[in-house]
Motif scaffolding. Structure first.
Motif, mmCIF file in Angstrom:
data_model
loop_
_atom_site.group_PDB
_atom_site.id
_atom_site.type_symbol
_atom_site.label_atom_id
_atom_site.label_comp_id
_atom_site.label_asym_id
_atom_site.label_seq_id
_atom_site.Cartn_x
_atom_site.Cartn_y
_atom_site.Cartn_z
ATOM 1 N N THR A 7 94.919 17.586 2.084
ATOM 2 C CA THR A 7 94.387 18.135 0.832
ATOM 3 C C THR A 7 94.099 17.013 -0.156
ATOM 4 O OG1 THR A 7 95.601 20.195 1.168
ATOM 5 C CG2 THR A 7 94.835 19.738 -1.070
ATOM 6 N N ILE A 23 89.877 23.957 -5.022
ATOM 7 C CA ILE A 23 90.641 23.971 -3.778
ATOM 8 C C ILE A 23 91.233 25.359 -3.588
ATOM 9 C CG2 ILE A 23 92.617 22.988 -2.546
ATOM 10 C CD1 ILE A 23 92.216 20.439 -4.278
ATOM 11 N N THR A 25 93.731 27.108 -1.516
ATOM 12 C CA THR A 25 94.843 26.783 -0.619
ATOM 13 C C THR A 25 95.157 27.960 0.307
ATOM 14 O OG1 THR A 25 96.529 27.537 -2.174
ATOM 15 C CG2 THR A 25 95.864 25.220 -2.323
ATOM 16 N N LYS A 41 101.186 20.031 -2.802
ATOM 17 C CA LYS A 41 99.741 19.913 -3.007
ATOM 18 C C LYS A 41 99.412 19.672 -4.481
ATOM 19 C CE LYS A 41 98.113 22.558 0.962
ATOM 20 N NZ LYS A 41 97.315 23.707 1.428
#
Length: 183
Positions: A7, A23, A25, A41
């Motif tokens: 990531t 992003i 996830t 992350k």
């Protein structure tokens, strides 16, 4: 973890090419594993904003640990489908099947002297019997970019044989072995 590192790498690449990066996830949020993954992350990427999509208050155990980031909570639409782990695994497998079918594959042999072989970020020597036919592999260049995926056909002491849509294996520096298999 590899997911956190991946990531971070993708986020850094996006920052160079775009004014903003979004992003999305994984859905894993439950328990210590979910919290550790999300917090990892967040720390790796250091976002300006977090948009938390939740039904009730299931992100509280994660959000309470976040500092210095603007957080926007959004209610999940009622039409949003909750998928079980089995449904998610089937979805991933279908996507992999479509990837290999659409791209078409050729068979390759890669020798141990030509590339590094990793599993769970640790090097290993092929031939140890750790992986069987059908194991999904990632074919990465020296910049840790995945050039293509492959399907392991055979593992010998000094080489692996695999199928992949990759056009040439000249730039393959690292072969990443995963836990998924294809029939």
């Amino acid at each position: 973890s590899a997911m956190i590192d991946g990531t971070k790498i993708m986020s850094k690449r996006c920052e160079k090419k775009s004014d903003f990066t979004l992003i999305d996830t994984t859905g894993l949020i439950a328990g210590e594993a979910g919290r550790a993954l999300k917090i990892g992350k967040i720390r790796a990427v250091r976002p300006d904003y977090i948009i938390g999509v939740e039904r009730e208050d299931e992100l509280a155990h994660i959000i309470e640990l976040v500092e210095g980031v603007r957080i926007l909570k959004v209610k999940a639409p009622r039409a949003a489908k909750i998928r079980s782990m089995t449904e998610r695994a089937c979805y991933r497998k279908k996507k992999l099947e479509a990837y290999f079918k659409k791209s078409g594959t050729k068979e390759y042999v890669l020798y141990t002297k030509e590339a590094e072989f990793l599993y769970d970020r640790r090097p290993f020597i092929p031939g140890e019997g750790l992986f069987g036919e059908g194991t999904i592999i990632g074919l990465n260049n020296h910049h840790e970019e995945t050039l293509s995926l492959g399907i392991l056909k055979e593992m010998a002491e000094d080489s692996i044989t695999f199928e992949s849509p990759i056009r040439s294996i000249k730039k393959v520096h690292t072969v990443i072995f995963g836990d998924m298999t294809m029939p």
